[in-house]
Write a protein that holds these residues in place. Structure first.
Motif, mmCIF file in Angstrom:
data_model
loop_
_atom_site.group_PDB
_atom_site.id
_atom_site.type_symbol
_atom_site.label_atom_id
_atom_site.label_comp_id
_atom_site.label_asym_id
_atom_site.label_seq_id
_atom_site.Cartn_x
_atom_site.Cartn_y
_atom_site.Cartn_z
ATOM 1 N N GLY A 107 -30.555 -17.615 18.147
ATOM 2 C CA GLY A 107 -29.097 -17.736 18.139
ATOM 3 C C GLY A 107 -28.429 -16.678 17.285
ATOM 4 O O GLY A 107 -28.964 -15.590 17.077
ATOM 5 N N GLU A 108 -27.243 -17.004 16.764
ATOM 6 C CA GLU A 108 -26.505 -16.083 15.914
ATOM 7 C C GLU A 108 -25.737 -16.860 14.858
ATOM 8 O O GLU A 108 -25.402 -18.036 15.036
ATOM 9 C CB GLU A 108 -25.568 -15.201 16.729
ATOM 10 C CG GLU A 108 -24.548 -15.938 17.575
ATOM 11 C CD GLU A 108 -23.729 -14.968 18.419
ATOM 12 O OE1 GLU A 108 -22.547 -14.773 18.090
ATOM 13 O OE2 GLU A 108 -24.277 -14.412 19.394
ATOM 14 N N LEU A 109 -25.454 -16.174 13.735
ATOM 15 C CA LEU A 109 -24.849 -16.817 12.578
ATOM 16 C C LEU A 109 -23.576 -16.099 12.178
ATOM 17 O O LEU A 109 -23.481 -14.874 12.272
ATOM 18 C CB LEU A 109 -25.823 -16.794 11.394
ATOM 19 C CG LEU A 109 -27.224 -17.361 11.639
ATOM 20 C CD1 LEU A 109 -28.118 -17.080 10.441
ATOM 21 C CD2 LEU A 109 -27.154 -18.850 11.926
ATOM 22 N N SER A 110 -22.592 -16.868 11.706
ATOM 23 C CA SER A 110 -21.376 -16.294 11.153
ATOM 24 C C SER A 110 -21.621 -16.056 9.671
ATOM 25 O O SER A 110 -21.661 -16.999 8.877
ATOM 26 C CB SER A 110 -20.194 -17.244 11.354
ATOM 27 O OG SER A 110 -19.030 -16.726 10.754
ATOM 28 N N ALA A 111 -21.828 -14.786 9.309
ATOM 29 C CA ALA A 111 -22.187 -14.474 7.920
ATOM 30 C C ALA A 111 -21.769 -13.045 7.582
ATOM 31 O O ALA A 111 -22.612 -12.185 7.318
ATOM 32 C CB ALA A 111 -23.690 -14.664 7.717
ATOM 33 N N SER A 112 -20.467 -12.801 7.578
ATOM 34 C CA SER A 112 -19.973 -11.450 7.325
ATOM 35 C C SER A 112 -20.361 -10.949 5.934
ATOM 36 O O SER A 112 -20.494 -9.742 5.715
ATOM 37 C CB SER A 112 -18.450 -11.402 7.483
ATOM 38 O OG SER A 112 -17.818 -12.319 6.605
ATOM 39 N N HIS A 113 -20.562 -11.882 4.983
ATOM 40 C CA HIS A 113 -20.940 -11.482 3.625
ATOM 41 C C HIS A 113 -22.370 -10.964 3.551
ATOM 42 O O HIS A 113 -22.776 -10.405 2.526
ATOM 43 C CB HIS A 113 -20.767 -12.665 2.659
ATOM 44 C CG HIS A 113 -21.638 -13.841 2.961
ATOM 45 N ND1 HIS A 113 -21.500 -14.603 4.107
ATOM 46 C CD2 HIS A 113 -22.671 -14.399 2.270
ATOM 47 C CE1 HIS A 113 -22.393 -15.572 4.095
ATOM 48 N NE2 HIS A 113 -23.121 -15.465 2.999
ATOM 49 N N LEU A 114 -23.136 -11.118 4.636
ATOM 50 C CA LEU A 114 -24.534 -10.679 4.637
ATOM 51 C C LEU A 114 -24.791 -9.504 5.575
ATOM 52 O O LEU A 114 -25.945 -9.189 5.872
ATOM 53 C CB LEU A 114 -25.445 -11.851 5.024
ATOM 54 C CG LEU A 114 -25.452 -13.039 4.057
ATOM 55 C CD1 LEU A 114 -26.353 -14.154 4.567
ATOM 56 C CD2 LEU A 114 -25.894 -12.596 2.661
ATOM 57 N N LEU A 115 -23.721 -8.868 6.050
ATOM 58 C CA LEU A 115 -23.898 -7.714 6.924
ATOM 59 C C LEU A 115 -24.743 -6.646 6.227
ATOM 60 O O LEU A 115 -24.504 -6.302 5.069
ATOM 61 C CB LEU A 115 -22.545 -7.129 7.308
ATOM 62 C CG LEU A 115 -21.755 -7.894 8.384
ATOM 63 C CD1 LEU A 115 -20.375 -7.283 8.556
ATOM 64 C CD2 LEU A 115 -22.510 -7.898 9.705
ATOM 65 N N GLY A 116 -25.732 -6.155 6.925
ATOM 66 C CA GLY A 116 -26.622 -5.147 6.360
ATOM 67 C C GLY A 116 -27.879 -5.700 5.754
ATOM 68 O O GLY A 116 -28.822 -4.956 5.482
ATOM 69 N N ALA A 117 -27.936 -7.026 5.539
ATOM 70 C CA ALA A 117 -29.146 -7.632 4.980
ATOM 71 C C ALA A 117 -30.213 -7.739 6.065
ATOM 72 O O ALA A 117 -29.914 -8.102 7.206
ATOM 73 C CB ALA A 117 -28.835 -9.013 4.414
ATOM 74 N N PRO A 118 -31.471 -7.469 5.741
ATOM 75 C CA PRO A 118 -32.527 -7.560 6.742
ATOM 76 C C PRO A 118 -32.962 -8.991 7.042
ATOM 77 O O PRO A 118 -33.558 -9.264 8.080
ATOM 78 C CB PRO A 118 -33.678 -6.777 6.107
ATOM 79 C CG PRO A 118 -33.458 -6.937 4.630
ATOM 80 C CD PRO A 118 -31.968 -6.969 4.449
ATOM 81 N N THR A 119 -32.649 -9.885 6.111
ATOM 82 C CA THR A 119 -33.026 -11.287 6.263
ATOM 83 C C THR A 119 -31.904 -12.173 5.744
ATOM 84 O O THR A 119 -31.049 -11.732 4.967
ATOM 85 C CB THR A 119 -34.322 -11.620 5.490
ATOM 86 O OG1 THR A 119 -34.167 -11.185 4.125
ATOM 87 C CG2 THR A 119 -35.534 -10.942 6.112
ATOM 88 N N VAL A 120 -31.926 -13.438 6.161
ATOM 89 C CA VAL A 120 -30.970 -14.434 5.706
ATOM 90 C C VAL A 120 -31.755 -15.644 5.205
ATOM 91 O O VAL A 120 -32.701 -16.089 5.854
ATOM 92 C CB VAL A 120 -30.029 -14.865 6.853
ATOM 93 C CG1 VAL A 120 -29.140 -16.018 6.416
ATOM 94 C CG2 VAL A 120 -29.172 -13.687 7.305
ATOM 95 N N TYR A 121 -31.355 -16.158 4.050
ATOM 96 C CA TYR A 121 -32.032 -17.306 3.451
ATOM 97 C C TYR A 121 -31.140 -18.553 3.558
ATOM 98 O O TYR A 121 -29.911 -18.459 3.490
ATOM 99 C CB TYR A 121 -32.310 -17.059 1.972
ATOM 100 C CG TYR A 121 -33.356 -16.010 1.677
ATOM 101 C CD1 TYR A 121 -34.640 -16.381 1.276
ATOM 102 C CD2 TYR A 121 -33.064 -14.649 1.759
ATOM 103 C CE1 TYR A 121 -35.603 -15.422 0.979
ATOM 104 C CE2 TYR A 121 -34.015 -13.684 1.472
ATOM 105 C CZ TYR A 121 -35.286 -14.084 1.070
ATOM 106 O OH TYR A 121 -36.228 -13.135 0.782
#
Length: 206
Positions: A107-121
């Motif tokens: 899927g996809e996540l709404s996380a503009s504060h994490l743009l550019g991060a290779p992973t999401v925790y």
């Protein structure tokens, strides 16, 4: 004579679970009543969270992070601390869309504060089970681990590791069940990125 500092070195390690929980509460109450500073060495993260005003997480003989239990858990200083403290999910980011949406497996996540991060925790307890047509991420239950007060669901989304989800213990999730998951932006983080601003509407919805 009252000592200025007390040192506890794994004092509850050899005790059974119920006695350990009871003494953990009593030690905390006693230290607060006495107002005595204590250095408490433990490998039990529940003890550290329950008793510590500040926690030092050690990595290779050095302090990886020093902070309150809330800071250590919700704002880990690096990937080691994030993975070491509690259970955590790490989702690979495989692309992005406009308006700060990150593509992940399933899927996809709404996380503009994490743009550019290779992973999401995110933590297992912060992921919500929702209808498939309302889901940010979809997957398949591959294992259900009964823990008494809750159950840990392992959900395959196509990523390298299944997502861990905290779910109510009375609900049944047979292996192979399709499941929808909501991951609000406020619970998504990366140690190298600032945390998301809390949206009032999103916070009110839990």
């Amino acid at each position: 004579m009252r000592p200025k500092v007390l040192l506890f070195d794994e004092p509850l390690a050899a005790l059974d679970a119920k006695l350990r929980d009871r003494l953990r509460i009593e030690i905390g109450q006693l230290l607060r009543e006495l107002g005595t500073t204590a250095v408490y060495v433990t490998h039990d993260q529940d003890e550290a969270m329950a008793l510590g005003d500040r926690i030092a997480v050690m990595q290779a003989g050095r302090i990886a992070q020093l902070g309150t239990p809330q800071e250590i858990y919700h704002q880990p200083a690096n990937a080691f601390v994030a993975d070491f403290i509690g259970a955590v999910n790490c989702l690979d980011v495989i692309g992005s869309r406009e308006e700060g949406r990150l593509l992940v497996h399933g899927g996809e996540l709404s996380a503009s504060h994490l743009l550019g991060a290779p992973t999401v925790y995110c933590r297992p307890e912060d992921i919500q089970v929702v209808p498939l047509d309302q889901a940010d991420v979809r997957g398949t239950v591959v294992q259900s681990i009964f823990l008494g007060q809750s159950q840990r669901l392992m959900v395959d989304t196509g990523d390298a590791s299944p997502l861990q989800i905290e779910a109510p213990s009375r609900q049944q999730w047979p292996n192979g069940t399709a499941i929808g998951l909501a991951l609000p932006s406020r619970v998504l983080f990366h140690p190298d990125k600032p945390t998301a601003p809390v949206d009032a509407k999103e916070a009110a919805n839990g």
